[in-house]
Design a protein around this motif. Sequence first.
Motif, short mmCIF file in Angstrom:
data_model
loop_
_atom_site.label_atom_id
_atom_site.label_comp_id
_atom_site.label_asym_id
_atom_site.label_seq_id
_atom_site.Cartn_x
_atom_site.Cartn_y
_atom_site.Cartn_z
N SER A 41 1.27 51.76 -28.30
CA SER A 41 0.35 53.07 -28.90
C SER A 41 0.16 53.82 -27.24
CB SER A 41 -0.87 52.91 -29.34
OG SER A 41 -0.86 52.19 -30.64
N GLN A 42 0.78 53.63 -26.47
CA GLN A 42 1.43 54.16 -24.50
C GLN A 42 2.73 54.77 -25.19
OE1 GLN A 42 0.21 51.57 -21.88
NE2 GLN A 42 -1.88 50.23 -23.00
N GLY A 43 2.63 56.10 -23.85
CA GLY A 43 3.75 56.54 -23.85
C GLY A 43 4.40 55.96 -22.68
N PRO A 44 5.81 55.94 -22.93
CA PRO A 44 7.04 54.75 -22.31
C PRO A 44 6.51 54.90 -20.97
CG PRO A 44 8.44 55.73 -23.93
CD PRO A 44 6.76 56.05 -23.95
N ARG A 45 6.57 53.54 -19.68
CA ARG A 45 7.05 54.15 -18.44
C ARG A 45 7.72 54.20 -17.86
NH1 ARG A 45 5.37 50.12 -14.35
NH2 ARG A 45 5.61 48.54 -16.03
N PHE A 46 8.68 54.96 -16.85
CA PHE A 46 10.03 54.39 -16.24
C PHE A 46 9.53 52.90 -15.37
CE2 PHE A 46 13.36 55.74 -13.36
CZ PHE A 46 13.16 55.75 -12.30
N ILE A 47 10.99 52.63 -15.34
CA ILE A 47 11.03 51.14 -14.73
C ILE A 47 11.45 51.21 -13.79
CG2 ILE A 47 11.63 48.82 -14.55
CD1 ILE A 47 10.79 48.78 -17.69
N ILE A 48 13.13 51.71 -13.89
CA ILE A 48 14.30 51.81 -13.02
C ILE A 48 14.99 52.83 -13.52
CG2 ILE A 48 15.53 49.62 -13.77
CD1 ILE A 48 15.49 48.50 -10.80
N GLN A 49 16.32 53.06 -12.08
CA GLN A 49 17.16 54.59 -12.82
C GLN A 49 18.38 53.59 -12.06
OE1 GLN A 49 17.66 58.55 -11.63
NE2 GLN A 49 17.71 58.97 -14.35
N GLY A 50 20.14 53.34 -12.16
CA GLY A 50 20.78 54.02 -11.23
C GLY A 50 22.46 54.56 -12.09
N TYR A 51 23.08 54.55 -11.43
CA TYR A 51 24.00 55.09 -11.37
C TYR A 51 25.24 54.43 -11.91
CZ TYR A 51 27.99 58.40 -11.87
OH TYR A 51 29.47 58.94 -12.22
N LYS A 52 25.65 53.01 -10.59
CA LYS A 52 26.43 52.13 -10.47
C LYS A 52 26.14 51.20 -9.62
CE LYS A 52 28.84 54.23 -7.08
NZ LYS A 52 30.33 55.50 -6.35
N THR A 53 26.60 50.24 -9.49
CA THR A 53 26.34 49.05 -9.06
C THR A 53 25.11 48.19 -8.96
OG1 THR A 53 26.02 49.69 -6.65
CG2 THR A 53 28.23 49.38 -7.43
N LYS A 54 24.27 48.28 -8.34
CA LYS A 54 22.70 47.52 -8.63
C LYS A 54 21.57 47.86 -7.37
CE LYS A 54 20.67 43.36 -7.21
NZ LYS A 54 20.41 41.56 -6.49
N VAL A 55 20.89 48.21 -8.23
CA VAL A 55 19.34 48.55 -8.11
C VAL A 55 18.39 47.69 -8.29
CG1 VAL A 55 17.58 50.47 -8.13
CG2 VAL A 55 20.47 51.16 -8.45
N THR A 56 17.55 48.36 -6.87
CA THR A 56 16.48 47.00 -6.85
C THR A 56 15.28 47.93 -6.86
OG1 THR A 56 18.00 45.28 -6.87
CG2 THR A 56 15.54 45.13 -6.23
N ILE A 64 24.75 47.01 -12.77
CA ILE A 64 25.95 47.57 -14.20
C ILE A 64 27.45 47.27 -13.20
CG2 ILE A 64 26.50 50.58 -13.98
CD1 ILE A 64 23.89 51.34 -13.26
N PRO A 65 27.85 47.73 -13.99
CA PRO A 65 29.40 46.92 -13.56
C PRO A 65 29.73 48.02 -12.67
CG PRO A 65 29.24 46.35 -16.22
CD PRO A 65 27.19 46.86 -15.72
N ALA A 66 31.56 48.04 -13.04
CA ALA A 66 32.53 48.95 -12.23
C ALA A 66 32.71 50.26 -13.06
CB ALA A 66 33.05 48.50 -12.04
N ASP A 67 32.83 49.87 -14.79
CA ASP A 67 33.32 49.96 -15.96
C ASP A 67 31.83 50.87 -16.31
OD1 ASP A 67 33.40 47.62 -18.26
OD2 ASP A 67 32.10 48.33 -17.27
N ARG A 68 30.90 50.53 -15.92
CA ARG A 68 28.94 51.66 -16.50
C ARG A 68 29.33 51.15 -17.55
NH1 ARG A 68 26.96 55.86 -14.17
NH2 ARG A 68 28.86 57.34 -15.26
N LYS A 69 30.25 50.63 -18.20
CA LYS A 69 30.08 50.27 -19.78
C LYS A 69 28.79 49.81 -20.77
CE LYS A 69 35.13 51.44 -20.38
NZ LYS A 69 34.72 53.09 -21.43
N SER A 70 28.07 49.38 -19.63
CA SER A 70 26.92 48.25 -19.81
C SER A 70 26.03 47.90 -18.47
CB SER A 70 27.59 46.79 -20.02
OG SER A 70 27.95 46.14 -19.46
N SER A 71 24.36 47.97 -18.99
CA SER A 71 23.99 47.67 -17.75
C SER A 71 23.20 46.59 -18.25
CB SER A 71 22.88 49.21 -17.59
OG SER A 71 22.22 49.35 -18.85
N THR A 72 22.52 45.86 -16.93
CA THR A 72 21.25 45.04 -17.64
C THR A 72 19.86 45.04 -16.57
OG1 THR A 72 23.20 43.48 -18.04
CG2 THR A 72 21.10 42.24 -17.15
N LEU A 73 18.96 44.65 -16.89
CA LEU A 73 18.05 45.03 -16.73
C LEU A 73 17.43 43.33 -16.33
CD1 LEU A 73 14.77 46.65 -16.28
CD2 LEU A 73 14.59 46.43 -18.33
N SER A 74 16.80 43.24 -14.90
CA SER A 74 16.44 41.92 -14.68
C SER A 74 15.34 42.14 -14.75
CB SER A 74 17.34 40.92 -13.85
OG SER A 74 17.08 39.66 -13.73
#
Lengths: 113, 112
Positions: A41-56, A64-74
């Motif tokens: 019952s709440q709106g989504p909250r922004f966690i993180i955004q990225g384009y390639k490699t790793k963002v923390t 985000i791997p080099a081919d960018r076909k997947s991403s993993t939130l840790s």
Amino acid sequence: LAKTTQPISMDSYEGQEVNITCSHNNIATNDYITWYQQFPSQGPRFIIQGYKTKVTNEVASLFIPADRKSSTLSLPRVSLSDTAVYYCLVGTSLGGGYQKVTFGTGTKLQVIP
Amino acid sequence: EAGVTQSPTHLIKTRGQQVTLRCSPISGHTSVYWYQQALGLGLQFLLWYDEGEERNRGNFPPRFSGRQFPNYSSELNVNALELEDSALYLCASSFRANYGYTFGSGTRLTVV
């Protein structure tokens, strides 16, 4: 428009690291990958955004791997308050810096004491 | 800084009626997005407004419409309400899409 695929649900014990993977095979060159967290019952909250490699940031890491076909939130050392639905989004730039995003089904994370 | 505000927070309407939901974006944000989230389901994209113009709409019938005002606030109108329109309606705003969205807390619409 890139379609995203995530696991429907995941369970984890408190204190563990949680990795949620999102597939986006049709991601376009200009697409960004964004993750949101939503409590009931709440709106989504922004966690993180990225384009390639790793963002923390102070909340999570995004791999985000080099081919960018997947991403993993840790999420490091989750607590009960991290129980929520996590959405992976791939945004398509339509020019002029604007973007239309499609939300996937989300991953329901249940943190267990 | 105030976040995205939506009003009302809850609403109960009868089938066939019309409803107007309101959204005020974060100051400086020019884009407003509307999403529908039925209970237990994901977010379905409804409408995107920017600089007062409708930029895109999702796969919803024409009875879902809206507008954006010069101050960038927005309204979502739903005519001829149906039971399946019962949902949480979320508004989000952004300055530029690549910076991510900020969502409001939503309006819970119940159609009886």
